[in-house]
Design a protein around this motif. Structure first.
Motif, mmCIF file in Angstrom:
data_model
loop_
_atom_site.group_PDB
_atom_site.id
_atom_site.type_symbol
_atom_site.label_atom_id
_atom_site.label_comp_id
_atom_site.label_asym_id
_atom_site.label_seq_id
_atom_site.Cartn_x
_atom_site.Cartn_y
_atom_site.Cartn_z
ATOM 1 N N GLU A 1 32.177 49.794 32.727
ATOM 2 C CA GLU A 1 33.108 50.901 32.901
ATOM 3 C C GLU A 1 33.182 51.337 34.378
ATOM 4 O O GLU A 1 34.262 51.520 34.941
ATOM 5 N N GLN A 2 32.013 51.448 34.991
ATOM 6 C CA GLN A 2 31.965 51.804 36.423
ATOM 7 C C GLN A 2 32.671 50.751 37.262
ATOM 8 O O GLN A 2 33.393 51.052 38.212
ATOM 9 N N LEU A 3 32.447 49.494 36.892
ATOM 10 C CA LEU A 3 33.026 48.385 37.642
ATOM 11 C C LEU A 3 34.546 48.412 37.519
ATOM 12 O O LEU A 3 35.265 48.223 38.512
ATOM 13 N N ASP A 4 35.043 48.645 36.325
ATOM 14 C CA ASP A 4 36.487 48.727 36.120
ATOM 15 C C ASP A 4 37.094 49.815 36.996
ATOM 16 O O ASP A 4 38.127 49.616 37.632
ATOM 17 N N ARG A 5 36.413 50.959 36.993
ATOM 18 C CA ARG A 5 36.914 52.089 37.782
ATOM 19 C C ARG A 5 36.959 51.722 39.274
ATOM 20 O O ARG A 5 37.865 52.087 40.003
ATOM 21 N N ALA A 6 35.959 50.960 39.743
ATOM 22 C CA ALA A 6 35.914 50.564 41.161
ATOM 23 C C ALA A 6 36.862 49.406 41.453
ATOM 24 O O ALA A 6 37.131 49.096 42.613
ATOM 25 N N GLY A 7 37.352 48.736 40.431
ATOM 26 C CA GLY A 7 38.271 47.617 40.662
ATOM 27 C C GLY A 7 37.566 46.285 40.797
ATOM 28 O O GLY A 7 38.112 45.349 41.388
ATOM 29 N N GLY A 8 36.354 46.147 40.268
ATOM 30 C CA GLY A 8 35.607 44.896 40.398
ATOM 31 C C GLY A 8 35.710 44.030 39.166
ATOM 32 O O GLY A 8 36.416 44.357 38.201
ATOM 33 N N LYS A 9 35.028 42.883 39.203
ATOM 34 C CA LYS A 9 35.078 41.940 38.089
ATOM 35 C C LYS A 9 33.675 41.488 37.713
ATOM 36 O O LYS A 9 32.792 41.400 38.570
#
Lengths: 577, 170
Positions: free
Chosen positions: B111-119
């Motif tokens: 979820e944190q990664l999605d928010r930051a735009g990562g994969k």
């Protein structure tokens, strides 16, 4: 026209106008030595590759033309590293060609392989490793272009054996009559910003205590005549750094001589008290400034240099001017002649300067007959007995400072020394190179006994190749400058500075190398020995002058101290500064 | 590099060089020889086969930036140098990071990664490899966020940068 890389290399050097090169052949460079037999280029066979490099430097400094040296790979390349670094620090145009192992062997630790371009990258203006024969003519053109334009410097071209070996198909190339450089990242801008010059002229006219601080860049840009005009027009006093001796005549009334660690008192103090240093082709070297934050604290700075990286590197200028010194000086003269402004009254400053000159001249105590020679006395006698355009090449140490102090340099390009790197052993090969460039001029090497033992074997080269230089050996049996520091800063504890009183026998050694040689122990014999040496034109001459070991170079600004704390000779200690 | 005060001392130099062997060594050796500090360095070919572009983040405290630029400019193979001003350039960096993750925390990280735009690049039994592209501050922030989980391995590229389009037109 089809040719091979070796032929193309020599033809390319001929196309650049090379008349002479200094070198020593070996395995990897062998194929290039074959076409030398048929070339009109004079090749001088040295006895050590370091000699080839310093000869090329001496030739370049005396003539203004690029010096050329050619040696083989591996140990020959590493032996020429010192001259490359020397030429880099003193901005001397030089092209060095080194052999390299065949391209297929590079990186395998082959016999006599070393990473020559890697080793020399930080001590050359640029270097090339050529891997295709077809590139040789263009790279040689580029090497000379880079070495001689902008701020001059050494360029090294590393040539693998396979691309010059006519038996190898990789050496084949098509020779073109025209060749163009391809250096998209190399721009030389010699023009100067006239508005900045106008601001500089305004500062000059307002200054009450201006000094023209002249460095080697003035000689590199052939600006000595322009400088004379500027100094006479403005009536501003001139100091010439160790690299600029001769750029302004020492016998001129406006000349204060050399500044710096062993500069004369007036030159050092006038800079220190100045309110405007008009800095032309000089770089605020630590040997000139002393402790930097105490250097000329009240002075504004005009700084002209062809190399923008020098502007603000050490001392931030009030007016930085990037460009060629000669163009800048000529523009200053033009702007001054066109302006109506009057210079500030400087009579008080001038009388202070003449007061320093009267109270603090260069002095030494003479020796009596039968006592050891004073080195300064030998330099004075040599100066007085030689033509005004005599070229003096010095080594590094006390003798270098005395030569710079006590000679009278009235002509540019007559003083050749290792300023930036301070390379002991420089003088004999540099003198040889200068003499090759100017066979019509008298060339004296002023050397010390420590230096002499580093490169003396090149006197064999001088004799065999018929290059009749003269060597004044100021022999005090010590590494004199180191001894002076031990005397002054290490409680006279002498550690590893005594060489030997009688070994080697310099006269016998010089004679065995084919030189005419004399030994002089007594002050009364000095003039006669020099006269004898000056008569000899068919071979090199060495005079072993036995000098007083305890003699020190004065004045002196001790390392790490400010220029206001200049140490004067004992006889001047009570004078009012 | 993570604190704001360190960031403002740094300069981003975009150096266009001839695409020849040994050029990177010359640039690196110049920095060593002149005692200039490199924070990060990224090299790659450009749209022109003859040229490469080196993005160097220089510690502005180690030397005045104009001295760094002037010395770099003396290298014969250096064709162009741009000193990118903060806020006048697009800067990006890529981070690959492997974090220790208990299965029950996976959703949280994703979820944190999605928010930051990562994969998510790879998933192991008790670890995950993630990638994130962004400006260096953004990457720093995400790195800080991951740290409590346990960073097993991290590789950042160092930043690449191009001047804003209005700057390029000049």
């Amino acid at each position: 026209m089809k040719t091979d890389g070796g032929q193309a290399l020599i033809k390319s050097l001929e196309r650049e106008g090379v008349e002479v090169m200094f070198g020593l052949p070996g395995g990897a460079i062998l194929p290039v030595y074959d076409p030398i037999i048929d070339s009109k280029i004079r090749h001088i066979l040295v006895r050590h590759e370091q000699g080839a490099g310093h000869m090329a430097e001496g030739y370049a400094q005396a003539t203004g033309k690029p010096g050329v040296a050619m040696v083989t790979s591996g140990p020959a390349a590493t032996n020429i590293v010192t001259p490359l670094c020397d030429a880099y620090l003193d901005s001397i145009p030089m092209v060095v060609i080194t052999g390299q192992v065949p391209t297929a062997a590079i990186g395998t630790d082959a016999f006599q392989e070393c990473d020559t371009t890697g080793i020399t990258a930080s001590i050359t203006k640029h270097n090339f490793l050529v891997t295709e024969a077809q590139d040789i003519p263009r790279v040689i053109r580029e090497a000379f272009h880079i070495a001689t334009t902008g701020r001059p410097g050494p360029v090294l071209v590393d040539i693998p054996k396979d691309i010059v070996d006519p038996t190898n198909p990789r050496s084949s190339l098509e020779w073109e009559d025209e060749v163009e450089i391809d250096l998209p990242g190399y721009k030389v801008d010699t023009s100067v910003d006239e508005d900045a010059i106008k601001k500089a002229v305004d500062l000059i006219q307002q200054a009450e205590k201006p000094i023209l601080y002249i460095g080697g860049g003035v000689l590199k840009s052939r600006a000595a005549e322009a400088l004379l005009e500027l100094a006479e027009l403005t009536q501003i006093h001139v100091v010439t750094t160790l690299m600029a001796r001769g750029a302004f005549p020492d016998s001129h009334e406006l000349c204060l001589g050399m500044p710096g660690m062993h500069g004369n008192f007036t030159a050092v103090t006038a800079m220190q008290e100045s309110d405007l240093l008009i800095t032309l082709g000089a770089r605020f070297d630590d040997r000139v400034t002393g402790k930097l934050d105490e250097f000329a604290v009240t002075a504004k700075i005009i700084h002209v240099d062809i190399d923008p990286a020098e502007l603000g590197k050490v001392r931030r200028p009030d007016i930085p001017i990037q460009g060629d010194c000669r163009v800048a000086i000529e523009t200053m003269v033009k702007v001054l002649r066109e302006s109506n402004s009057e210079a500030t009254d400087r009579s008080a400053w001038k009388s202070r300067i003449s007061g320093w000159q009267e109270r603090f001249p260069l002095v030494y105590e003479s020796s009596n007959p039968g006592q050891a020679l004073k080195p300064q006395f030998v330099i004075e006698k040599l100066r007085d007995a030689t033509p005004g355009d005599t070229i003096v090449a010095s080594g590094v140490g006390q003798h270098q400072m005395w030569a710079s102090q006590y000679w009278t340099f009235d002509h540019p390009y007559t003083w050749i020394n290792s300023g930036g790197l301070g390379t002991m052993g420089f003088s004999i090969p540099a003198a040889i190179g200068a003499k090759v460039g100017h066979p019509e001029k008298m060339v004296w090497a002023v050397d010390g006994d420590g230096c002499f033992q580093m490169t003396a074997q090149e006197l064999v080269t001088a004799r065999v190749e018929n290059i009749p230089i003269k060597v004044a050996l100021l022999n005090n049996s010590y590494l004199g400058m180191v001894r002076q520091w031990q005397d002054m800063f290490y409680d006279e504890r002498h550690s590893e500075v005594f060489l030997s009183k009688e070994i080697p026998d310099y006269k016998g050694w010089a004679e065995s190398m084919g030189c005419f040689a004399l030994r002089v122990d007594d002050p009364d014999e000095v003039e006669e020995a020099i006269a004898q040496a000056n008569e000899i034109e068919d071979r090199p001459v060495v005079i072993d002058f036995r000098t007083a070991a305890e003699e020190k170079v004065y004045p002196m600004v001790a390392a790490g101290t400010g220029n206001s704390d200049v140490i004067v000779p004992p006889s001047q200690e009570n004078e009012i500064r | 590099m993570s604190s704001a005060s360190a960031e403002h001392r740094n300069h981003v130099l975009v150096v266009t060089v001839e695409n020849k062997s040994g050029v990177l060594a010359r640039v690196a050796s110049l920095f060593a020889r002149r005692a200039f500090n490199i924070r990060s360095l990224a090299v790659a070919p450009t749209e022109d086969d003859n040229l490469s572009r080196i993005t160097i983040v220089v510690d502005g405290e180690s030397a005045p930036i104009e001295q760094v630029v002037n010395q770099l400019d003396k290298l014969i193979n250096v064709v162009d140098i741009r000193d990118l001003q903060p806020g006048h350039a697009v800067e990006r960096e890529l981070m690959l990071v492997t974090v220790a993750v208990e299965p029950e925390h996976r959703d949280d990280i994703v979820e944190q990664l999605d928010r930051a735009g990562g994969k998510v690049m790879s998933v192991g039994t008790d670890s995950m490899m993630l990638s994130l592209v962004g400006d260096p501050d953004h990457i720093d922030a995400f790195e800080d966020l991951l740290r409590p989980f346990g960073i097993l391995e991290i590789q950042r590229t160092g930043r690449v940068a191009l001047a804003n389009l209005d700057e390029t037109i000049e």
